[in-house]
Design a protein around this motif. Structure first.
Motif, PDB file in Angstrom:
ATOM      1  N   ASP A 381      47.317 -25.325 -10.059  1.00 55.59           N
ATOM      2  CA  ASP A 381      46.230 -26.418 -10.102  1.00 55.59           C
ATOM      3  C   ASP A 381      45.319 -25.868 -11.059  1.00 55.59           C
ATOM      4  O   ASP A 381      44.997 -24.569 -11.185  1.00 55.59           O
ATOM      5  N   VAL A 382      44.196 -26.745 -11.321  1.00 54.67           N
ATOM      6  CA  VAL A 382      43.375 -26.362 -12.315  1.00 54.67           C
ATOM      7  C   VAL A 382      42.400 -25.397 -11.693  1.00 54.67           C
ATOM      8  O   VAL A 382      41.871 -24.440 -12.646  1.00 54.67           O
ATOM      9  N   GLU A 383      41.794 -25.657 -10.558  1.00 52.31           N
ATOM     10  CA  GLU A 383      41.016 -24.545 -10.131  1.00 52.31           C
ATOM     11  C   GLU A 383      41.482 -23.147 -10.093  1.00 52.31           C
ATOM     12  O   GLU A 383      40.886 -22.323 -10.402  1.00 52.31           O
ATOM     13  N   THR A 384      42.673 -22.907  -9.532  1.00 51.86           N
ATOM     14  CA  THR A 384      43.123 -21.779  -9.604  1.00 51.86           C
ATOM     15  C   THR A 384      43.307 -21.127 -11.022  1.00 51.86           C
ATOM     16  O   THR A 384      43.177 -20.010 -11.327  1.00 51.86           O
ATOM     17  N   LEU A 385      43.508 -21.992 -12.007  1.00 55.85           N
ATOM     18  CA  LEU A 385      43.932 -21.518 -13.332  1.00 55.85           C
ATOM     19  C   LEU A 385      42.522 -21.194 -13.742  1.00 55.85           C
ATOM     20  O   LEU A 385      42.520 -19.978 -14.771  1.00 55.85           O
ATOM     21  N   LEU A 386      41.412 -21.950 -13.588  1.00 54.38           N
ATOM     22  CA  LEU A 386      40.077 -21.470 -14.104  1.00 54.38           C
ATOM     23  C   LEU A 386      39.381 -20.133 -13.721  1.00 54.38           C
ATOM     24  O   LEU A 386      38.871 -19.326 -14.360  1.00 54.38           O
ATOM     25  N   LYS A 387      40.148 -19.655 -11.999  1.00 51.22           N
ATOM     26  CA  LYS A 387      39.889 -18.616 -11.513  1.00 51.22           C
ATOM     27  C   LYS A 387      40.393 -17.396 -12.558  1.00 51.22           C
ATOM     28  O   LYS A 387      39.974 -16.219 -12.389  1.00 51.22           O
ATOM     29  N   VAL A 388      41.495 -17.655 -12.718  1.00 53.81           N
ATOM     30  CA  VAL A 388      42.568 -16.541 -13.620  1.00 53.81           C
ATOM     31  C   VAL A 388      41.946 -16.511 -14.784  1.00 53.81           C
ATOM     32  O   VAL A 388      41.755 -15.338 -15.465  1.00 53.81           O
ATOM     33  N   CYS A 389      41.292 -17.413 -15.709  1.00 55.30           N
ATOM     34  CA  CYS A 389      40.870 -17.303 -16.962  1.00 55.30           C
ATOM     35  C   CYS A 389      39.418 -17.128 -16.989  1.00 55.30           C
ATOM     36  O   CYS A 389      38.602 -18.247 -17.374  1.00 55.30           O
ATOM     37  N   VAL A 390      38.803 -16.221 -16.581  1.00 52.88           N
ATOM     38  CA  VAL A 390      37.382 -15.898 -16.456  1.00 52.88           C
ATOM     39  C   VAL A 390      37.277 -14.789 -17.539  1.00 52.88           C
ATOM     40  O   VAL A 390      37.826 -13.597 -17.301  1.00 52.88           O
ATOM     41  N   PRO A 391      36.385 -14.719 -18.437  1.00 51.44           N
ATOM     42  CA  PRO A 391      35.498 -16.038 -19.031  1.00 51.44           C
ATOM     43  C   PRO A 391      36.574 -17.062 -19.584  1.00 51.44           C
ATOM     44  O   PRO A 391      37.336 -16.710 -19.886  1.00 51.44           O
ATOM     45  N   THR A 392      36.008 -18.217 -19.242  1.00 42.18           N
ATOM     46  CA  THR A 392      37.054 -19.456 -19.870  1.00 42.18           C
ATOM     47  C   THR A 392      36.398 -19.778 -20.832  1.00 42.18           C
ATOM     48  O   THR A 392      35.283 -20.333 -21.167  1.00 42.18           O
ATOM     49  N   SER A 393      37.312 -20.106 -22.167  1.00 39.96           N
ATOM     50  CA  SER A 393      36.997 -20.685 -23.429  1.00 39.96           C
ATOM     51  C   SER A 393      36.890 -22.421 -23.355  1.00 39.96           C
ATOM     52  O   SER A 393      37.424 -22.745 -22.399  1.00 39.96           O
ATOM     53  N   HIS A 394      36.197 -22.824 -24.013  1.00 37.48           N
ATOM     54  CA  HIS A 394      36.026 -24.252 -24.129  1.00 37.48           C
ATOM     55  C   HIS A 394      37.564 -24.994 -24.299  1.00 37.48           C
ATOM     56  O   HIS A 394      37.730 -26.080 -23.845  1.00 37.48           O
ATOM     57  N   LYS A 397      39.245 -25.198 -20.945  1.00 34.45           N
ATOM     58  CA  LYS A 397      38.569 -25.883 -20.334  1.00 34.45           C
ATOM     59  C   LYS A 397      38.916 -27.647 -20.631  1.00 34.45           C
ATOM     60  O   LYS A 397      39.167 -28.487 -19.840  1.00 34.45           O
ATOM     61  N   GLU A 398      38.855 -27.749 -21.882  1.00 42.31           N
ATOM     62  CA  GLU A 398      39.573 -28.975 -22.514  1.00 42.31           C
ATOM     63  C   GLU A 398      40.913 -29.571 -22.012  1.00 42.31           C
ATOM     64  O   GLU A 398      41.113 -30.759 -21.970  1.00 42.31           O
ATOM     65  N   ARG A 399      41.682 -28.378 -22.340  1.00 38.63           N
ATOM     66  CA  ARG A 399      43.107 -28.592 -21.850  1.00 38.63           C
ATOM     67  C   ARG A 399      43.585 -28.060 -20.635  1.00 38.63           C
ATOM     68  O   ARG A 399      44.851 -27.395 -20.888  1.00 38.63           O
ATOM     69  N   ALA A 400      42.862 -27.811 -19.665  1.00 38.69           N
ATOM     70  CA  ALA A 400      43.482 -27.239 -18.360  1.00 38.69           C
ATOM     71  C   ALA A 400      44.706 -27.966 -17.923  1.00 38.69           C
ATOM     72  O   ALA A 400      45.672 -27.075 -17.237  1.00 38.69           O
ATOM     73  N   LYS A 401      44.617 -29.113 -17.731  1.00 34.57           N
ATOM     74  CA  LYS A 401      45.727 -29.978 -17.202  1.00 34.57           C
ATOM     75  C   LYS A 401      46.785 -29.815 -17.788  1.00 34.57           C
ATOM     76  O   LYS A 401      48.071 -29.720 -17.307  1.00 34.57           O
ATOM     77  N   GLU A 402      46.805 -29.764 -19.220  1.00 39.63           N
ATOM     78  CA  GLU A 402      47.929 -29.636 -20.072  1.00 39.63           C
ATOM     79  C   GLU A 402      48.759 -28.271 -19.701  1.00 39.63           C
ATOM     80  O   GLU A 402      49.959 -27.976 -19.720  1.00 39.63           O
ATOM     81  N   VAL A 404      48.308 -26.652 -16.777  1.00 36.44           N
ATOM     82  CA  VAL A 404      48.787 -26.349 -15.564  1.00 36.44           C
ATOM     83  C   VAL A 404      50.163 -27.127 -15.274  1.00 36.44           C
ATOM     84  O   VAL A 404      51.283 -26.799 -14.945  1.00 36.44           O
ATOM     85  N   GLU A 405      50.345 -28.140 -16.102  1.00 35.12           N
ATOM     86  CA  GLU A 405      51.755 -29.023 -16.205  1.00 35.12           C
ATOM     87  C   GLU A 405      52.753 -28.128 -16.932  1.00 35.12           C
ATOM     88  O   GLU A 405      53.853 -27.976 -16.575  1.00 35.12           O
ATOM     89  N   LEU A 406      52.263 -27.166 -17.894  1.00 39.48           N
ATOM     90  CA  LEU A 406      53.156 -26.480 -18.512  1.00 39.48           C
ATOM     91  C   LEU A 406      53.682 -25.364 -17.767  1.00 39.48           C
ATOM     92  O   LEU A 406      54.853 -24.995 -17.680  1.00 39.48           O
ATOM     93  N   VAL A 407      53.083 -24.855 -16.718  1.00 38.08           N
ATOM     94  CA  VAL A 407      53.423 -23.817 -15.789  1.00 38.08           C
ATOM     95  C   VAL A 407      54.245 -24.306 -14.648  1.00 38.08           C
ATOM     96  O   VAL A 407      55.290 -23.963 -14.222  1.00 38.08           O
ATOM     97  N   LYS A 408      54.002 -25.500 -14.321  1.00 43.52           N
ATOM     98  CA  LYS A 408      54.666 -26.335 -13.474  1.00 43.52           C
ATOM     99  C   LYS A 408      56.223 -26.685 -13.829  1.00 43.52           C
ATOM    100  O   LYS A 408      57.433 -26.521 -13.390  1.00 43.52           O
ATOM    101  N   SER A 409      56.327 -27.055 -15.154  1.00 48.86           N
ATOM    102  CA  SER A 409      57.559 -27.153 -15.662  1.00 48.86           C
ATOM    103  C   SER A 409      58.443 -26.068 -15.751  1.00 48.86           C
ATOM    104  O   SER A 409      59.734 -26.010 -15.674  1.00 48.86           O
TER     105      SER A 409
END
Length: 703
Positions: A381-394, A397-402, A404-409
């Motif tokens: 999920d996006v929330e867990t991804l942003l916690k892992v990627c600290v500090p987060t680049s723009h 942030k802009e392609r977080a859903k993309e 996450v879908e890659l990880v699920k696949s």
């Protein structure tokens, strides 16, 4: 004819056309004035002043004019800068000596202002014209790749012996190929430090190639300096501390700050001065007749090879992960499961594509730590991804859903568990080696003590079963005459005398067996004849140790076999008589002499005789004749008697005297007591009270 009024008039202000002539004339006159002042200072000026009034007046007038001109120049230079204070007006010699520090500060400021900011094509052309007249120049580049996928050059610093230039590579990006007129000229030495990447950046961004490179990094390495960086060389030869915090600064900023400008200039401003020192040291420590000691030639060769490097952009290989931008070097030393490895490879490829599209550096988009965090935690999920990627680049942030879908696949389609680790997957394909032919050696049963020639020839091979037909290594595999004997690789067990006995001899030996005492050593029937000969061979010669009265003693493990052999020499009849206790004194004496002959020491011989006689007397008195016969064999040995040392009765160590008659009344057979302080008086004495150290002259060497 010139008058006094004409001489007092100031010279005309030079125009742009006459400035060059005016500068040359002024420089020549300043040199002549300095030479004249040096000649006058060498003579006795005070004497000339007192003896010649006209000389005195003329010298004062010239000194006043020089001081007035110096004051005007210093004040004009100080008004052009707010960083330095205006020096006080100088009126006499004392003012010059007291205010010399202010004069030096202004002069240094004027010399430091000899730097040009090149940001127009006209300024670039003027700089190239000046550089073409030089014989050596110093070059350095400032590169930016923190927020760029490939990176680009922002500044080019160039210094000659007289001037520094800082070129705005962003403003003149399409014009800088004209630098090939200087950089590709082999007659001009280009001095750079650590030019490995600078050579590639010049080729990639501007199409500029360097000919005639001298890399000061290789010079410092050849001279064996503890530091190889430019900061070390600046500190060693100039005493300048470079502020390396601007090494990774954002050089895209315009205008540059003063600190960034000074840092960029310092990289090349002192480099030619450092080059002179390094060149002189290389020449002094090089031996042209010995190539291994020719340090200067080695530095030139390394610099030449660096200048010949070509820029080639490596393509991203997602399958193997090889290359500078690949994933192989990152996971080679980490133990990842097959699922984690598949996640890492997928996210690594996504990072490369996203950074390329946004023109951002891959490290800024996703750092190494964040890559491993996603691979191990597998956020869905996006929330867990942003916690892992600290500090987060723009980009993330802009392609977080993309992402996450890659990880699920990847999780939904896990890789095969039998997949080898990454280090084995990405390893280069191994060369298939043709197996060496194996020589089959037939197993032949033959007599190992006397093999036939035909059997030996069939066993011997003409080539190694492991190495194959290797020529010139060993004569074992060479074709030649077959030896009659074959050296065995396995050592055989030692043979005994029973091997050579025939069945008839065994029957005779059984009939001749004599029943003896079980405690006595059994005589071997087949080696009885060799006893006399072995007795002579086992004799041991005892030599006194040098410098002492004691004799060498043979260890018990060596003396035991000799004693056993001596016992074996005793006839069976004598053994029986000894057991019954009816042996005569002469026969016992002969047995004692035979046993004592093999002892390694005369002292032990005497002790054995005394103990034997003492035991016989004791047994005779007690009426135990049988026991006396058993003890006559000499097998038992009475233990030694030791008397414990009484520390309470011992004399003082330091002031006591040795008691020479202490052992006069000892009992017969009693061992001497062990005195731990016996040799304490033999130690070297210290300095007596009369000999004291005196200050001043030493008594070590007497004249």
């Amino acid at each position: 004819m010139a008058t006094d009024d004409d001489a007092a008039m100031p010279p005309p202000i030079p125009t742009a056309d006459t400035f060059t002539h005016f500068q040359d004339t002024l420089f020549s006159r300043v040199v002549a004035t300095v030479k004249t002042a040096g000649a006058i200072a060498a003579s006795d000026v005070s004497f000339q002043r007192s003896s010649d009034p006209a000389f005195n007046e003329g010298l004062d007038e010239v000194s006043a004019r020089i001081l007035g001109l110096a004051n005007q120049l210093l004040h004009a230079a100080a008004r052009g800068s707010s960083d330095i204070a205006t020096p006080a007006r100088m009126r006499d010699v004392d003012d010059v000596e007291n205010g010399w520090g202010e004069v030096v500060e202004v002069v240094d400021y004027l010399l430091e202002k000899a730097v040009s900011w090149v940001s127009t094509p006209a300024a670039l052309t003027a700089m190239i014209s000046a550089l073409e007249k030089c014989t050596e120049i110093a070059v350095d580049l400032e590169h930016h790749d923190t927020r760029s996928y490939i990176g680009f050059t922002c500044l080019i610093q160039i210094s000659s012996r007289d001037q520094d230039w800082i070129v705005d590579a962003l403003a003149l990006r399409g014009e800088l190929q004209a630098l090939n007129a200087v950089f590709a000229d082999g007659r001009i030495v280009k001095v750079l430090h650590g030019a490995y990447m600078d050579i590639r950046w010049l080729q990639r961004d501007f199409g500029v190639y360097v000919v005639g490179l001298f890399d000061t990094h290789y010079a410092a390495k050849a001279l064996g300096f503890p530091g190889l960086g430019l900061a070390y060389l600046l500190k060693k030869y100039v005493g300048f501390d470079a502020d390396k915090q601007y090494q990774l600064a954002d050089w895209r900023i315009r205008p540059l700050t003063k600190e960034m400008f000074d840092y960029a200039r310092s990289d090349t401003h002192f480099l030619l001065y450092i080059f002179d020192h390094l060149r002189n040291e290389l020449i002094a420590r090089s031996d042209p007749s010995n190539p291994s000691e020719d340090r200067l030639q080695r530095v030139l060769q390394d610099s030449r090879e660096t200048a010949l490097k070509r820029y080639e952009r490596e393509s991203y290989d997602a399958a193997t992960g090889l290359g500078a931008a690949g994933w192989f070097n990152m996971v080679a030393r980490d133990n990842l499961t097959p699922l984690q490895l598949a996640l890492f490879k997928a996210v690594h490829q996504w990072r490369d594509n996203a950074a390329r599209e946004a023109d951002e550096s891959t490290h800024y988009t996703l750092s190494r730590r964040q890559l491993f965090g996603i691979a191990r935690q597998a956020p869905t999920d996006v929330e867990t991804l942003l916690k892992v990627c600290v500090p987060t680049s723009h980009v993330v942030k802009e392609r977080a859903k993309e992402l996450v879908e890659l990880v699920k696949s990847v999780i939904e389609n896990p890789p095969d568990e039998t997949v080898a680790p990454a280090a084995q997957e990405a390893s280069a394909p191994e060369m298939e080696l043709e197996p060496a032919p194996v020589a089959t050696v037939p197993i032949i049963k033959t007599d190992i003590f006397a093999p036939a020639a035909t059997a030996a020839a069939s066993i011997q091979a003409h080539k190694s079963a492991f190495w194959g037909p290797v020529a010139g290594i060993s004569s074992r595999w060479e074709t030649g005459a077959v030896a009659a004997s074959i050296s065995l690789a396995v050592e055989l067990p030692p043979l005994t005398a029973a091997v050579w006995v025939t069945p008839g001899e065994k029957e005779k030996a059984r009939e001749a067996v004599v029943v003896v005492d079980p405690g006595a050593r059994v005589e071997h029937q087949y080696i009885k004849g060799a006893a006399a000969q072995r007795k002579k061979e086992d004799d041991i010669i005892v030599v006194k140790a040098l410098g002492g009265a004691r004799k060498r003693k043979m260890p018990d493990d060596e003396a035991a076999p000799a004693t056993a052999d001596a016992e074996a020499e005793v006839p069976a009849a004598a053994v029986g008589e000894s057991k019954e206790g009816s042996a005569s004194g002469e026969e016992k004496e002969e047995q004692e002499e035979d046993a004592v002959a093999l002892e390694p020491s005369r002292k032990r011989e005497k002790r054995e005789k005394k103990e034997l006689r003492r035991e016989k007397r004791r047994l005779a008195a007690a009426g135990g004749a049988g026991a006396a016969g058993d003890s006559g064999s000499g097998d038992a040995e009475k233990p030694r008697e030791f008397q414990a040392f009484d520390y309470s009765k011992a004399p003082p160590v330091f002031n006591g005297h040795k008691d020479k008659g202490r052992w006069r009344d000892k009992k017969p057979g009693q061992q001497q007591q062990f005195d731990p302080y016996a040799k304490s008086g033999d130690a070297p004495r210290g300095m007596s009270r009369g000999q004291k150290e005196r200050a001043g002259k030493s008594h070590t060497f007497k004249q």
